[in-house]
Design a protein around this motif. Sequence first.
Motif, PDB file in Angstrom:
ATOM      1  N   LEU A 544      10.400  86.730  38.808  1.00  0.00           N
ATOM      2  CA  LEU A 544      11.086  88.024  38.876  1.00  0.00           C
ATOM      3  C   LEU A 544      12.479  87.982  38.242  1.00  0.00           C
ATOM      4  N   SER A 545      13.196  86.858  38.388  1.00  0.00           N
ATOM      5  CA  SER A 545      14.549  86.857  37.828  1.00  0.00           C
ATOM      6  C   SER A 545      14.515  86.777  36.307  1.00  0.00           C
ATOM      7  N   ALA A 546      13.634  85.943  35.769  1.00  0.00           N
ATOM      8  CA  ALA A 546      13.567  85.819  34.308  1.00  0.00           C
ATOM      9  C   ALA A 546      13.002  87.084  33.671  1.00  0.00           C
ATOM     10  N   VAL A 547      11.865  87.542  34.183  1.00  0.00           N
ATOM     11  CA  VAL A 547      11.238  88.722  33.594  1.00  0.00           C
ATOM     12  C   VAL A 547      12.075  89.969  33.879  1.00  0.00           C
ATOM     13  N   GLY A 548      12.685  89.998  35.070  1.00  0.00           N
ATOM     14  CA  GLY A 548      13.544  91.123  35.428  1.00  0.00           C
ATOM     15  C   GLY A 548      14.710  91.250  34.468  1.00  0.00           C
ATOM     16  N   ASN A 549      15.283  90.129  34.141  1.00  0.00           N
ATOM     17  CA  ASN A 549      16.398  90.117  33.203  1.00  0.00           C
ATOM     18  C   ASN A 549      15.953  90.581  31.814  1.00  0.00           C
ATOM     19  N   TRP A 550      14.788  90.109  31.416  1.00  0.00           N
ATOM     20  CA  TRP A 550      14.245  90.511  30.126  1.00  0.00           C
ATOM     21  C   TRP A 550      13.996  92.023  30.111  1.00  0.00           C
ATOM     22  N   ALA A 551      13.471  92.530  31.233  1.00  0.00           N
ATOM     23  CA  ALA A 551      13.169  93.961  31.331  1.00  0.00           C
ATOM     24  C   ALA A 551      14.450  94.789  31.203  1.00  0.00           C
ATOM     25  N   GLU A 552      15.502  94.312  31.863  1.00  0.00           N
ATOM     26  CA  GLU A 552      16.773  95.012  31.811  1.00  0.00           C
ATOM     27  C   GLU A 552      17.270  95.140  30.375  1.00  0.00           C
ATOM     28  N   ARG A 553      17.155  94.030  29.654  1.00  0.00           N
ATOM     29  CA  ARG A 553      17.622  94.003  28.277  1.00  0.00           C
ATOM     30  C   ARG A 553      16.800  94.906  27.359  1.00  0.00           C
ATOM     31  N   ASN A 554      15.546  95.109  27.734  1.00  0.00           N
ATOM     32  CA  ASN A 554      14.680  95.920  26.883  1.00  0.00           C
ATOM     33  C   ASN A 554      14.462  97.321  27.431  1.00  0.00           C
ATOM     34  N   ASN A 555      15.362  97.719  28.325  1.00  0.00           N
ATOM     35  CA  ASN A 555      15.291  99.066  28.889  1.00  0.00           C
ATOM     36  C   ASN A 555      13.957  99.397  29.520  1.00  0.00           C
ATOM     37  N   ILE A 556      13.394  98.419  30.181  1.00  0.00           N
ATOM     38  CA  ILE A 556      12.171  98.698  30.931  1.00  0.00           C
ATOM     39  C   ILE A 556      12.575  98.839  32.383  1.00  0.00           C
ATOM     40  N   SER A 557      12.324 100.016  32.954  1.00  0.00           N
ATOM     41  CA  SER A 557      12.757 100.190  34.333  1.00  0.00           C
ATOM     42  C   SER A 557      11.617  99.836  35.267  1.00  0.00           C
ATOM     43  N   TYR A 558      11.963  99.281  36.385  1.00  0.00           N
ATOM     44  CA  TYR A 558      10.954  98.920  37.372  1.00  0.00           C
ATOM     45  C   TYR A 558      11.610  98.936  38.736  1.00  0.00           C
ATOM     46  N   SER A 559      10.797  99.134  39.763  1.00  0.00           N
ATOM     47  CA  SER A 559      11.391  99.197  41.094  1.00  0.00           C
ATOM     48  C   SER A 559      10.920  98.060  41.977  1.00  0.00           C
ATOM     49  N   SER A 560       9.867  97.382  41.568  1.00  0.00           N
ATOM     50  CA  SER A 560       9.358  96.330  42.432  1.00  0.00           C
ATOM     51  C   SER A 560       8.680  95.259  41.586  1.00  0.00           C
ATOM     52  N   TYR A 561       8.402  94.162  42.251  1.00  0.00           N
ATOM     53  CA  TYR A 561       7.667  93.090  41.586  1.00  0.00           C
ATOM     54  C   TYR A 561       6.363  93.630  41.034  1.00  0.00           C
ATOM     55  N   GLN A 562       5.685  94.408  41.886  1.00  0.00           N
ATOM     56  CA  GLN A 562       4.367  94.914  41.532  1.00  0.00           C
ATOM     57  C   GLN A 562       4.399  95.743  40.251  1.00  0.00           C
ATOM     58  N   GLU A 563       5.428  96.584  40.157  1.00  0.00           N
ATOM     59  CA  GLU A 563       5.505  97.465  39.000  1.00  0.00           C
ATOM     60  C   GLU A 563       5.770  96.662  37.731  1.00  0.00           C
ATOM     61  N   LEU A 564       6.676  95.696  37.856  1.00  0.00           N
ATOM     62  CA  LEU A 564       7.012  94.874  36.702  1.00  0.00           C
ATOM     63  C   LEU A 564       5.810  94.041  36.270  1.00  0.00           C
ATOM     64  N   ALA A 565       5.098  93.538  37.267  1.00  0.00           N
ATOM     65  CA  ALA A 565       3.948  92.678  36.977  1.00  0.00           C
ATOM     66  C   ALA A 565       2.858  93.442  36.238  1.00  0.00           C
ATOM     67  N   GLY A 566       2.803  94.760  36.452  1.00  0.00           N
ATOM     68  CA  GLY A 566       1.745  95.541  35.831  1.00  0.00           C
ATOM     69  C   GLY A 566       2.142  96.141  34.499  1.00  0.00           C
ATOM     70  N   HIS A 567       3.365  95.890  34.055  1.00  0.00           N
ATOM     71  CA  HIS A 567       3.830  96.503  32.814  1.00  0.00           C
ATOM     72  C   HIS A 567       3.121  95.895  31.601  1.00  0.00           C
ATOM     73  N   PRO A 568       2.621  96.762  30.699  1.00  0.00           N
ATOM     74  CA  PRO A 568       1.839  96.236  29.562  1.00  0.00           C
ATOM     75  C   PRO A 568       2.621  95.221  28.731  1.00  0.00           C
ATOM     76  N   LYS A 569       3.934  95.432  28.589  1.00  0.00           N
ATOM     77  CA  LYS A 569       4.692  94.508  27.754  1.00  0.00           C
ATOM     78  C   LYS A 569       4.817  93.138  28.410  1.00  0.00           C
ATOM     79  N   VAL A 570       4.871  93.145  29.735  1.00  0.00           N
ATOM     80  CA  VAL A 570       4.907  91.873  30.450  1.00  0.00           C
ATOM     81  C   VAL A 570       3.575  91.164  30.251  1.00  0.00           C
ATOM     82  N   LEU A 571       2.503  91.951  30.344  1.00  0.00           N
ATOM     83  CA  LEU A 571       1.179  91.379  30.117  1.00  0.00           C
ATOM     84  C   LEU A 571       1.080  90.782  28.713  1.00  0.00           C
ATOM     85  N   ASP A 572       1.656  91.498  27.734  1.00  0.00           N
ATOM     86  CA  ASP A 572       1.653  90.979  26.362  1.00  0.00           C
ATOM     87  C   ASP A 572       2.337  89.620  26.303  1.00  0.00           C
ATOM     88  N   ALA A 573       3.514  89.555  26.957  1.00  0.00           N
ATOM     89  CA  ALA A 573       4.279  88.315  26.899  1.00  0.00           C
ATOM     90  C   ALA A 573       3.506  87.169  27.535  1.00  0.00           C
TER      91      ALA A 573
END
Lengths: 680, 273
Positions: A544-573
């Motif tokens: 969560l800290s690494a991907v969360g930080n990456w999300a912040e930098r790429n303007n991907i908003s998320y509210s929970s682990y679950q939401e971030l985990a399901g993001h297509p770009k995270v899946l791509d990575a």
Amino acid sequence: MVKNRRRRRSPARRENGLKGGSDLTQSSQAAGGLVSIPALLQRNAQRFGDKPAYREKEFGIWQTWTWKDVQREVDNLALGLINLGVNEGDFIAIIGGNRPHLYWSMVAAQSVGAVPVPLYQDSAAEEMAYVLDHCGARFVMAEDQEQVDKVIEIQDRLHQFEHMIYLDPRGLRKYDHSSLHDFRHVQEQGHAARDELASQLEKRRAKLDMASICVMLYTSGTTGKPKGVVLSNRNIIESAQNSSDFDKLGPGEEILAYLPMAWVGDFIFSVGQAFWTGFCVNCPESPETMVTDLREIGPTYYFAPPRVFETQLTNVMIRMEDASRMKKWLFRTFMATARRVGPDILDGKPVSFMDRMTYKLGEIFVYGPLKNTLGLSRVRIGYTAGEAIGPEIFDFYRSLGINLKQLYGQTEATVFITMQPDGEVRSDTVGVPAPGVELRIGDNGEVYYRSPGVFEYYYKNPESTADTKDAEGWVATGDAGFIEEGSGHLRIIDRAKDVGKMADGRLFAPKYVENKLKFYPNILEAVVFGNGRDSCMAFVNIDLSAVGNWAERNNISYSSYQELAGHPKVLDAVQAHVEEVNRSVAEDPILSGCQIHRFLILHKELDADDGEMTRTRKVRRRIVEEKYNDLITALYDGSERISTRTEVTYEDGRKGYISATLEIRDAKVHDNSAQKMAAE
Amino acid sequence: MNQMSTEGYVTPDGRKIGGVMMEMRNITLRFGGVKAITDISFDIREGEIRAIIGPNGAGKSSMLNVISGFYVPQEGEVWFRGAQRPPMKPYQVAQQGIARTFQNIALFEGMSVLDNVMTGRLTHMKTGMLAQAIWKGKAEREEVENREVVEKIIDFLEIQAIRKTPVARLPYGLKKRVELARALAAEPSLLLLDEPMAGMNVEEKEDMSRFILDVNDEFGTTIALIEHDMGVVMDLSDRVVVMDYGKKIGDGTPSEVRNNQAVIDAYLGVAHD
């Protein structure tokens, strides 16, 4: 009741006597009368009397206890325990964080002939109930209200439980004090009654020898119920002696005690080695202040599981992203040099003059300040163990000039099986046998060892004892590995019971692949399935800290682990990571079958509270497999997404549900069976 | 339970509540033509947790400001420890042993948590500004003594990890806790909390509730608090005053208040459970 317990204990004792024979012959009696922890304490109070033994940060200041102070505290507590009615052979459970008083409790328990049993303080009441009942603890030492509450919650089921002693009185004033005692009060009462009880304490202490029980530690147990590993003074003292000699530990070392007290490593570092060499144990103010406290103490001898090093490195990298361009440039430039020549300089290998100068400059600009920030400036010997560490992470610390090494061990061995000697440190081995340890590889590839540290027996569990330890004292580690030709270093492949065969007969070693995945900062945890199947599939937990930080930098908003985990770009990575791993796995002809065909990112982090991991954060494969059976089915039946609902347990024991729809991705695999056939 | 006796009472969980500490007698407060509080009387007793609840605009915060001496009511009397209290300056109120927190956190954002909490000790410090600047002898001793008190509070509220962090960098929930720490640093006999749990999530609310109960238990501090969250109020307080449109519509134990028809109509709407 007492009689009953004694009877149950005796068979185990006899069995231990039979097997102890081989240990006895090889044990060195060099200890010279230092046959128990209390005996070591006495020596230290004489030899290092005014030297700091324990420190604890409290009220913002490091409070210090010298060895003399410790002896006085332990004596008073021991007298207090006798006064309270502790008998020889009683079990005293210790529940709490790393506090000097709790370490002393363990020594005081041994002084009066009782057996200390430290428990994981973050266990839920239910988990504690099993252990407390299994060892039949009559006494419990609890750190604070939180722990006291847990024991009170389950005390109806603890038939032998009688008294509880607490350290921190806060919030406990209104409690019924008929069986609840303040730690300091117990000490005061013991001190007051010293005239009548001192002789008894002396008598009990004089009875202690190398064969008496020093501590009982419950293994976290990746399978089944925890087992109580009984360790004798011989196990602890000789292991401490051997390992201290190996790394030339002296009374000047400083360590930070921050790992769970119930874990064998903490007992060896903060009690065994500390009492043997007389070095100082520092306890942090609270778990949250660990990083600050580490920096303030600057330990010379430091231990951390790979996860801690990983997190630290991730944080450094995240903060470097925010640094100014100049600083980034400095960091990049000097780290490149460090990576190239740092480990060689540390190992004393020849390095060109120019590189040496550049490295010195780097020490001033980058490595020195960085080590200071991490609190690792003074580390002379650092160890990591418990899991495989990523080569890049390992090399990062070594390139900074931190002498980070690996060791391999387990509770049953009193930690040490193999250790890396200075100058022979590599990320892919776990070192050579520790002093006094014999190593053998079984026919099935399993690693066996025999050493003075080999545990006495599993408490009330002769079957498991017999399964694990044979008549000659050889113990099965449960890990598959091999000894490298030439260097004599041990390499571990996987848990022996997890190694299996794919449907087509190729080798299946999930840990090998999981570790490769976990080396990516984005991936916190991975579980690979495929035993007896055609192909391998994987569950992934993102960090969560690494991907969360990456999300912040790429303007991907998320509210929970679950939401971030399901993001297509995270899946791509993650998919990119999986495919890279597949490529590297494919290169190994033996393990090429373990390439991951399909994967998903779990909607929740695997958690010890849900029983999916042990308290030492090792995945319980079977339980994960059962719990997420629907997801595994979906991975294998080719569906593109799956809806699921999972029960979660909160820290206070309440339960809830989370539901999610997970996307399943295919990863590219490299088919080299054709090549293989051609080669054959 | 006859709680109106002057000799105090015993709570259901066995705590002994003392006599009257502070009494409001027929308080009326006007802002120009607006009547914020109309003829309200109630008392706060030694050692109790007293809540003031009511819908938005009921006059709760005004009431708290009257208790703290910040507002002087046009009519009515405030009695504190057996004497009628004249209009006072805030520092005089603080010297009487009354401390408070604010609904919209009022901390020094640029200062560290430690320094913020230290400001709570100001009423206990005697040395002058110059002596403190030179920081020798008495001033130094005084700071050390006060720092000890502050460290105990930091330990009590479990904020050791943020001791040196500037307040501006803290999340909301922690700021609230720091504010409580600062109020506690004054070692008050009466602690006023203005919506201590506003804007918090469930977990933070539970933490804060535990701290409030612990403060009351450990230091014997009398606490008066304003709160929106009904569940919290009912669990936490010994007695509750209910206000609506500046009038008192209920007063009693949580269960009495819960069953009071006027309160149900005005505020709760529907009786829960």
